[in-house]
Design a protein around this motif. Structure first.
Motif, short mmCIF file in Angstrom:
data_model
loop_
_atom_site.label_atom_id
_atom_site.label_comp_id
_atom_site.label_asym_id
_atom_site.label_seq_id
_atom_site.Cartn_x
_atom_site.Cartn_y
_atom_site.Cartn_z
N ARG A 100 0.96 -1.03 0.02
CA ARG A 100 -0.04 -0.04 -0.08
C ARG A 100 0.94 1.37 -0.05
N GLN A 101 0.91 1.74 -1.14
CA GLN A 101 2.12 3.03 -1.06
C GLN A 101 1.39 4.33 -1.46
N LYS A 102 0.09 4.39 -1.64
CA LYS A 102 -0.35 5.79 -1.65
C LYS A 102 -0.33 6.56 -0.46
N TYR A 103 -0.21 5.94 0.95
CA TYR A 103 -0.30 6.63 2.06
C TYR A 103 0.87 5.79 2.77
N SER A 104 2.06 6.15 2.33
CA SER A 104 3.27 5.40 3.00
C SER A 104 3.80 5.98 4.16
N TYR A 107 5.09 9.48 3.19
CA TYR A 107 3.86 10.26 2.86
C TYR A 107 3.68 11.03 4.17
N LYS A 284 -13.23 5.70 -2.20
CA LYS A 284 -12.08 5.49 -2.94
C LYS A 284 -12.03 6.19 -4.53
N ASP A 288 -9.30 8.94 -5.56
CA ASP A 288 -8.75 9.07 -6.90
C ASP A 288 -9.14 10.25 -7.67
N LYS A 291 -6.85 13.13 -6.00
CA LYS A 291 -5.23 12.78 -6.23
C LYS A 291 -4.95 13.16 -7.70
#
Length: 297
Positions: A100-104, A107, A284, A288, A291
């Motif tokens: 899960r990289q969107k909110y890493s 971040y 979601k 998106d 974003k």
């Protein structure tokens, strides 16, 4: 003020008179103050000024999308009023999951860098959906503690999945200074983790709160009776337990409770699983769009 036509400052004044030596804390939605739309800057500054004059001490400033300009305005307003500024990182996702990289972790660390640079007195993690797991707690809080050894760290969560006590103990182990809890009779599910459980689990350790369990029990008993008086208005009445599916739908505690109550009141209680799934999919899609800058903040 909206429903009872009360002066918005009267209860704060009365509480401050009765409790002169305990800091009071409030939420400030950045440029939204305590509403759901952007207000003129001078209105936000004036609100903070009057709140401070009437007894407020700590302003937990956040933006639901971690939109920095909104947060910086709120921080400036709270600071100018003489309040303690507690800038809050709104947490979602799972920093312990490398997929899960969107909110890493990066971040959150980048956001924390900006908040500390802006001069926050306290750094807060606002886990509004109760998504912090023990491993993620250790990773996030531990990394923040290593980078900012002198900044107090305050963690807020909800116990929707039932793992709140474990997560808060992990936060303490990793270096958090404060974790939010609720008195036992008001704790659990979409509320905060149990105060009594935290006090008992830390007793005799280096994290011992120094609070006597007997006093926690007395405190809880008082609120258990009080809560019973308000049972007809208790929106958690239709909830019987926590639910770990919050790790999938990521619905914030207050929204989860309201959604559950509304589904049952509309005769859709037996379809609550589908309601939560639709909510998660809509969230979601909205995220998106924001974003990808197809939808303005």
């Amino acid at each position: 003020m909206r429903f009872l036509s009360e002066c918005p400052w009267k209860r704060l004044q009365e509480l401050r008179a009765l409790i002169p030596n305990v800091p009071f804390q409030m939420l400030l939605r950045g440029a939204n103050a305590v509403g759901y739309t952007n207000y003129p800057d001078n209105a936000v500054f004036k609100f903070c000024e009057v709140a401070k004059e009437n007894g407020m001490d700590i302003f937990r400033v956040f933006d639901s999308l971690n939109y920095l300009p909104n947060m910086l305005l709120g921080m400036e307003a709270a600071g100018a009023a003489g309040g303690v500024v507690e800038a809050a990182i709104s947490y979602t996702g799972d920093v312990s999951d490398p997929m899960r990289q969107k909110y890493s972790l990066d971040y959150y660390m980048n956001l924390a860098d900006e908040l500390v640079k802006a001069g926050t007195h306290i750094l807060s993690i606002k886990d509004m959906a109760g998504l912090l797991k023990p491993e993620g707690s250790k990773l996030l809080v531990g990394t923040l503690r290593d980078r900012f050894p002198d900044v107090p760290i305050h963690v807020h969560t909800h116990d929707t999945a039932g793992a709140g006590v474990a997560a808060m103990l992990a936060c303490a182990e990793a270096g958090a200074d404060v974790v939010d809890v609720a008195v036992d009779s008001m704790a659990g599910m979409t509320s905060q983790p149990s105060m009594g459980a935290i006090v008992a689990c830390t007793k005799g350790t280096k994290f011992d709160t120094g609070i006597a369990l007997e006093k926690v029990f007395d405190y809880s008993e008082y609120w258990e009776v009080t809560r019973g008086l308000y049972a007809p208005f208790d929106c958690t009445a239709t909830m019987k337990s926590g639910n770990a599916d919050v790790y999938e739908n990521e619905i914030p505690g207050g929204q989860y409770t309201n959604l559950h109550f509304q589904a049952h009141s509309m005769g859709l209680g037996n379809k609550f699983k589908e309601v939560k799934k639709a909510y998660a999919e809509a969230n979601k899609l909205l995220g998106d769009l924001i974003k990808d800058k197809q939808l303005p903040l």
